[in-house]
Design an enzyme around this catalytic site. Structure first.
Site, PDB file in Angstrom:
ATOM      1  N   THR A  15       0.820  -1.225   0.000  1.00 18.03           N
ATOM      2  CA  THR A  15       0.000   0.000   0.000  1.00 18.03           C
ATOM      3  C   THR A  15       0.851   1.271   0.000  1.00 18.03           C
ATOM      4  O   THR A  15       0.476   2.276  -0.593  1.00 18.03           O
ATOM      5  CB  THR A  15      -0.944  -0.018   1.229  1.00 18.03           C
ATOM      6  OG1 THR A  15      -1.778  -1.176   1.118  1.00 18.03           O
ATOM      7  CG2 THR A  15      -1.825   1.207   1.292  1.00 18.03           C
ATOM      8  N   SER A  57       1.771  -7.454  -0.777  1.00 21.91           N
ATOM      9  CA  SER A  57       2.473  -8.435   0.054  1.00 21.91           C
ATOM     10  C   SER A  57       1.834  -9.821   0.111  1.00 21.91           C
ATOM     11  O   SER A  57       2.523 -10.786   0.439  1.00 21.91           O
ATOM     12  CB  SER A  57       2.776  -7.872   1.439  1.00 21.91           C
ATOM     13  OG  SER A  57       1.662  -7.869   2.279  1.00 21.91           O
ATOM     14  N   ASP A  90       0.372  -6.782   4.963  1.00 18.75           N
ATOM     15  CA  ASP A  90      -0.280  -8.077   5.222  1.00 18.75           C
ATOM     16  C   ASP A  90       0.709  -9.166   5.645  1.00 18.75           C
ATOM     17  O   ASP A  90       0.423  -9.956   6.540  1.00 18.75           O
ATOM     18  CB  ASP A  90      -1.045  -8.565   3.982  1.00 18.75           C
ATOM     19  CG  ASP A  90      -2.254  -7.692   3.665  1.00 18.75           C
ATOM     20  OD1 ASP A  90      -2.581  -6.799   4.463  1.00 18.75           O
ATOM     21  OD2 ASP A  90      -2.874  -7.912   2.605  1.00 18.75           O
TER      22      ASP A  90
END
Ligand code: ASP
Length: 327
Positions: A15, A57, A90
């Site tokens: 992100t 991720s 993540d």
């Protein structure tokens, strides 16, 4: 005279490198916006940039983790003073812990990410990136193992975990708390990481699995892994480390195949222990030959098992490596 530190930023995606499109979807960019921030902290650090990957991720695997480790080792050999890795949140804790276990580095290595993409209101990416650089450039950050810096807190890679799907204060260290914070551009440490062992590897093996126990669990998931390919399995047990008794014959079949089985707790806080003597309790599981891995969550224990097996460990050596709570 202030020494200007050479910091390498390794960008891997997530992100922190994404933006929201006109439909409101958060998506990767052809050009990573965080990698364009080359003048950040100009005069205070000399920033070198490597856009190693541009992956969300969930696309990250141990193969990429190994490439990041090798890139950091090459940079250290070239005289870099500290490294910042940007990563999707993540699986950030898995990559950070993989690096912690496999890097013999003494230079600061800091992993960071963002919960809001680059063009969202209140985006935390640039701030996290800057504070991660501040931590990586500070002498007090040496010999601390790999750290995760997010939301002005410094956590150990070993114990930090993502606890919230969207909140910027998502990274927490449940049992011990953060080891420091970043204030006024500098890290302040108030805890020290206890002993660290590293295990240098040059390849990663596959087929190491993670299963969570639940009330009413049967043998189906264990039966799927009852084959020659399975290299290892971590079970997130109930409470202090217990499983439903119905699963015991299937667990025994895996042990009979000499598949290393590791027991952790599915609880958010605390350590797995052999406390209970009833059927399916931790005492019996240990007697059967399961290894207890204290203080790590399931995903971290899986990384540790994968690293140990990739290093060729087995038997007592593997058990010692996994059961040592301090590495
Ligand atoms: N799903 C994103 C990823 O892990 C979340 C993030 O970067 O924070 O790549």
């Amino acid at each position: 005279m202030t020494v200007v530190k050479k910091i390498l930023a390794i960008h891997t995606g997530g992100t922190i490198s994404m933006s929201q499109n006109e439909k409101g979807e958060v998506v990767p960019n052809a050009q990573n916006p965080i990698a364009q921030q080359e003048t950040i902290m100009e005069g205070r650090v000399q920033l070198h940039t490597d856009e190693l990957f541009n992956l969300p991720s969930p696309h990250m695997t141990p193969v990429e983790m190994l490439k990041i480790k090798e890139r950091i080792m090459a940079a250290e050999a070239d005289g870099i003073d500290g490294v910042v890795v940007t990563h999707g949140t993540d699986t950030l804790e898995e990559t950070a812990y993989f690096l912690d276990l496999t890097l013999p580095s003494t230079i600061p290595v800091v992993v960071t990410g963002a919960m809001r993409s680059s063009n969202q209101v209140g985006s935390d990416g640039l701030h996290n990136f800057q504070t991660a650089i501040e931590v990586a450039a500070d002498d007090a950050s040496r010999d601390n193992g790999v750290m995760v810096v997010m939301n002005d807190e410094i956590h150990t890679a070993r114990y930090v975990t993502k606890t919230h799907t969207t909140n910027v204060a998502t990274f927490r260290t449940p049992t011990f708390g953060p080891i420091g914070l970043v204030a006024n551009g500098h890290p302040i440490y108030f805890q020290q990481l206890i002993q660290k062992t590293t295990c240098d590897i040059d390849h990663v093996i596959d087929h190491v699995y993670l299963i969570k126990a639940y009330a009413g669990m049967d043998t189906a998931l264990f039966d799927c892994l009852d084959n020659d390919q399975t290299a290892g399995l971590v079970i997130e047990g109930l409470g202090a480390g217990n499983v439903p008794p119905v699963t015991l014959p299937a667990i025994q079949r895996l042990l009979d195949r000499h598949i290393p089985l590791v027991l952790v707790s599915r609880c958010y806080n605390g350590v797995a222990e052999d406390i209970y003597g009833y059927e399916g309790g931790g005492i019996g599981l240990r007697k059967m030959g399961m290894m207890l891995c204290q203080g790590l969550n399931g995903q971290k224990a899986r990384i540790k098992l994968l690293v140990g097996l990739s290093a060729g460990m087995k038997g007592e050596q593997l058990e010692k490596f996994l059961s040592t709570a301090v590495s």
